[in-house]
Design a protein around this motif. Structure first.
Motif, short mmCIF file in Angstrom:
data_model
loop_
_atom_site.label_atom_id
_atom_site.label_comp_id
_atom_site.label_asym_id
_atom_site.label_seq_id
_atom_site.Cartn_x
_atom_site.Cartn_y
_atom_site.Cartn_z
N ASP A 306 0.93 -1.25 0.02
CA ASP A 306 -0.12 -0.06 0.10
C ASP A 306 0.79 1.27 -0.06
O ASP A 306 2.13 1.03 0.27
N VAL A 307 0.42 2.22 -0.59
CA VAL A 307 1.36 3.45 -0.58
C VAL A 307 1.41 4.33 0.49
O VAL A 307 2.53 4.83 0.85
N SER A 308 0.34 4.10 1.54
CA SER A 308 0.30 5.05 2.56
C SER A 308 0.78 4.13 3.77
O SER A 308 0.57 3.07 3.81
N ARG A 309 1.85 4.50 4.24
CA ARG A 309 2.67 3.72 5.51
C ARG A 309 1.84 4.09 6.70
O ARG A 309 2.16 3.41 7.71
N SER A 310 1.01 4.78 6.78
CA SER A 310 0.30 5.22 8.13
C SER A 310 -1.02 4.22 8.20
O SER A 310 -1.63 4.68 9.31
N THR A 311 -1.25 3.42 7.44
CA THR A 311 -2.52 2.72 7.59
C THR A 311 -2.17 1.58 8.66
O THR A 311 -1.19 1.32 8.92
N ARG A 312 -3.34 1.26 9.27
CA ARG A 312 -3.38 0.15 10.29
C ARG A 312 -3.42 -1.16 9.85
O ARG A 312 -2.88 -1.95 10.46
N SER A 313 -3.76 -1.39 8.47
CA SER A 313 -3.35 -2.77 8.02
C SER A 313 -2.25 -3.24 7.92
O SER A 313 -2.10 -4.56 7.70
N GLY A 314 -1.15 -2.44 7.73
CA GLY A 314 0.20 -3.09 7.47
C GLY A 314 1.13 -2.84 8.51
O GLY A 314 0.96 -1.66 8.93
N GLY A 315 2.21 -3.62 8.61
CA GLY A 315 3.31 -3.24 9.40
C GLY A 315 4.41 -2.19 8.94
O GLY A 315 4.04 -1.30 7.89
N ALA A 316 5.43 -2.68 9.23
CA ALA A 316 6.71 -1.13 8.88
C ALA A 316 7.08 -2.14 7.52
O ALA A 316 8.02 -1.41 7.03
N GLY A 317 6.66 -3.08 6.91
CA GLY A 317 7.15 -3.59 5.64
C GLY A 317 8.47 -4.36 6.12
O GLY A 317 9.29 -4.59 5.14
N LEU A 318 8.46 -5.25 7.21
CA LEU A 318 9.38 -6.15 7.77
C LEU A 318 9.42 -7.47 7.81
O LEU A 318 10.28 -8.20 7.92
N GLY A 319 8.15 -7.62 7.83
CA GLY A 319 7.53 -9.33 7.98
C GLY A 319 8.43 -10.15 6.90
O GLY A 319 8.75 -11.20 7.30
N LEU A 320 7.98 -9.92 5.68
CA LEU A 320 8.47 -10.70 4.50
C LEU A 320 9.91 -10.62 4.68
O LEU A 320 10.60 -11.80 4.07
N ALA A 321 10.58 -9.50 4.93
CA ALA A 321 11.96 -9.53 4.89
C ALA A 321 12.75 -10.45 5.87
O ALA A 321 13.48 -11.33 5.66
N ILE A 322 11.99 -10.50 6.99
CA ILE A 322 12.46 -11.45 8.15
C ILE A 322 12.22 -12.84 7.57
O ILE A 322 12.91 -13.84 7.80
N ALA A 323 10.99 -13.00 7.00
CA ALA A 323 10.70 -14.59 6.76
C ALA A 323 11.83 -14.86 5.73
O ALA A 323 12.17 -16.16 5.75
N LYS A 324 12.09 -14.17 4.60
CA LYS A 324 12.94 -14.34 3.74
C LYS A 324 14.43 -14.79 4.36
O LYS A 324 15.13 -15.88 4.14
N GLN A 325 14.91 -14.04 5.28
CA GLN A 325 16.06 -14.35 5.97
C GLN A 325 15.91 -15.55 6.85
O GLN A 325 17.19 -16.40 6.78
N ILE A 326 14.88 -15.81 7.44
CA ILE A 326 14.68 -17.12 8.39
C ILE A 326 14.82 -18.26 7.62
O ILE A 326 15.57 -19.15 7.59
N VAL A 327 14.15 -18.08 6.01
CA VAL A 327 13.96 -19.50 5.18
C VAL A 327 15.44 -19.71 4.63
O VAL A 327 16.02 -20.89 4.68
N GLU A 328 16.26 -18.58 4.28
CA GLU A 328 17.60 -18.57 3.95
C GLU A 328 18.53 -19.26 4.84
O GLU A 328 19.43 -20.12 4.45
#
Length: 352
Positions: A306-328
């Motif tokens: 989402d374009v707006s970073r202030s929405t309640r629906s999303g986090g800081a954009g870190l969840g998938l980055a952390i998931a990728k690092q754990i999988v690797e």
């Protein structure tokens, strides 16, 4: 070198200098010092011929030193080449190091070191950029909810006669924003931990279906809120050796994203299949198709759909980055696909 010097002296002694040296010395004594032949011959015999062994030893040492000096001059040029190559290791933008053909193994090692140094510099610059991004996004994401909390608390303080319903509303909004702040701070702590420390995996054997069933139970309230139906397609006997807590974090992020970006009253399917020593866990949900250019960046830190970073629906954009690092860290891979309003995340992990 010593043998070469011996052969050289022996060659000169037996061929070139066998008689010519004596004749030359006698001629010099006769012509320069005006000696009679017998006197010159006697002096030559006493001074030179009787001491031939000593003269040969001196000649041998002199020949050895001469050959050694020539060899040393030829050999030290390689050290000078290597020295120039080492100097170019620290030069910015220097070309590939080139040495003599005899030094090809050294040339290859120096170029390998040069590439490693350049890679380390790039990694340091990238780490510095990530740190700056972390600070920038932290300030940006914390500013809006913090401003709301401060604003509503000021209203509660300044408004002496405020209705109970309005007070309850302000307090509810303040609490909601404060919880949002807590979620963001926890996320930033997580990404800082994964970036700044060496993560060690604590392996244990788990039943994959049991792990996913526990996860599904925890997300039941969120699923009910959006009227979503989540179905597991996992065989009972799939056993995995992994870090259970960290792998659960991966599945948690994927299921959370599937819920947040699904259409209401749709299905989420979680499928696991085992093949050739690996297990593939696939999350499918129905939502807006993600463009290809966004899919290519979806595992980047701080990237949000989402374009707006202030929405309640999303986090800081870190969840998938952390998931990728754990999988690797588990020597696995994670992929994302989206077509025809179906979003698929696929995780492939080794069974052991």
């Amino acid at each position: 070198m010593f043998l070469v010097a011996m052969l050289l002296v022996y060659f000169l002694r037996t061929t070139v200098l066998h008689r010519r040296v004596g004749d030359t010395i006698i001629d010099i004594l006769q012509n320069v010092f005006l000696m009679e032949y017998d006197t010159a011959y006697s002096l030559y015999q006493q001074a030179f011929r009787n001491r031939m062994d000593m003269i040969l030893i001196i000649a041998l040492v002199a020949a050895f030193l001469l050959i050694f000096r020539i060899y040393l001059n030829w050999f030290t040029k390689y050290f000078e080449e290597i020295g120039r190559g080492m100097d170019s290791l620290i030069e910015e933008g220097a070309a590939e190091i080139s040495l003599s053909p005899e030094l090809f193994p050294m040339e290859r090692k120096l170029n390998t070191i040069k590439h490693m140094i350049e890679q380390q510099k790039n990694d340091m610059l990238a780490a510095e950029q990530r740190k700056n991004d972390l600070i920038m996004y932290l300030a940006h994401d914390l500013k809006t909810p913090l401003a709301s909390v401060i604003g509503y608390l000021n209203l509660l303080r300044d408004e002496g006669q405020i209705a109970d319903t309005l007070r309850e509303k302000y307090l509810s909004i303040s609490l909601d924003k404060a919880e949002r702040l807590e979620d963001l701070i926890n996320e930033f702590f997580e990404i800082s931990k994964y970036n700044l420390t060496t993560i060690s995996l604590q392996y244990s054997t788990i039943n994959l279906k049991r792990l996913l069933e526990m996860l599904l139970y925890e997300f039941r309230p969120m699923l009910q809120e959006k009227k979503l139906h989540c179905t597991l397609h996992v065989e009972e006997q799939i056993m995995m050796k992994c870090d259970a807590d960290k792998i659960q974090r991966v599945f948690d992020n994927l299921l959370r994203n599937a819920i947040l970006y699904s259409f209401e009253d749709t299905d989420i399917d979680i499928t696991a299949t085992q093949q050739d020593g690996t297990v593939c866990i696939q999350f499918d949900n129905h939502g807006d198709t993600i463009p290809q250019e966004k899919l290519e960046r979806i595992f980047e830190q701080f990237y949000r759909l989402d374009v707006s970073r202030s929405t309640r629906s999303g986090g800081a954009g870190l969840g998938l980055a952390i998931a990728k690092q754990i999988v690797e860290l588990h020597q696995g891979t994670i992929q994302a696909e989206s077509r025809d309003e179906t979003i698929t995340f696929r995780v492939i992990l080794p069974v052991s």
